[in-house]
Scaffold this motif. Sequence first.
Motif: not given
Length: 229
Positions: A13-37
């Motif tokens: 797997d890539m996200d959360g296995t090879l790459l830090d899942l922090h990027f995806d979690n930050h995007f969906w839970l923080e960055h996207l809601p901020r930019r959507y708002a």
Amino acid sequence: MVDWSSVETVFLDMDGTLLDLHFDNHFWLEHLPRRYAEQFDLHQQQAKDTLIPMIMAERGSLNWYCTDYWSEKLSVDITGLKAEVGDRIGYRPHVTDFLEALKAAGLRSVIVTNCHPDPLALKLERTGLDRYVDSIVSSHDLGKPKEDPLFWQDLKSVTPYTAPSTLMVDDSFPVLESARTAGIGQCLAILAPDSRQPARERHPEIPSIHHFNEVLPALRQRQPLPSNR
């Protein structure tokens, strides 16, 4: 943890296995809601209250991972917004050492990811991850996510493999359960996919590690496979 003597192919797997899942979690839970708002003139909490249930309703489906689906549904440029926080994309600990050890042992390594091709390209550009593996397969090319047991049969059409001699490493318990149902010989769970979050509880039946340094010594002791395999 892993019987390396019986392994020929390693699916990763890539996200959360090879790459830090922090990027995806930050995007969906923080960055996207901020930019959507900002785009729709909402308070950020209003945006979260709108987006999170909508996103969670698709969990486990191909739509959950599909950039095109969310761009159209939300009327935002998901790929462009991900690029805005691309500096958060990074490796998990000991990953490059592990990938180099797989190569040194003569094992075939294939990234098998649910990541959509657009963010996949962004992550490869940022990390150079593709240099360390033999090939990469996105589930979007097969039309079903890894959670679907039928995915593993379709995967043979693009990267032939022998299930009993294959190891699957993933941070998703549902994906690993799907792989086991499909006859994948060994599975290994990642318990600490996000560097900013606590590790998860172990699966009752699937072996697990926090980081790859836990399996590196045994892997490095494995004798390389014959070159004519």
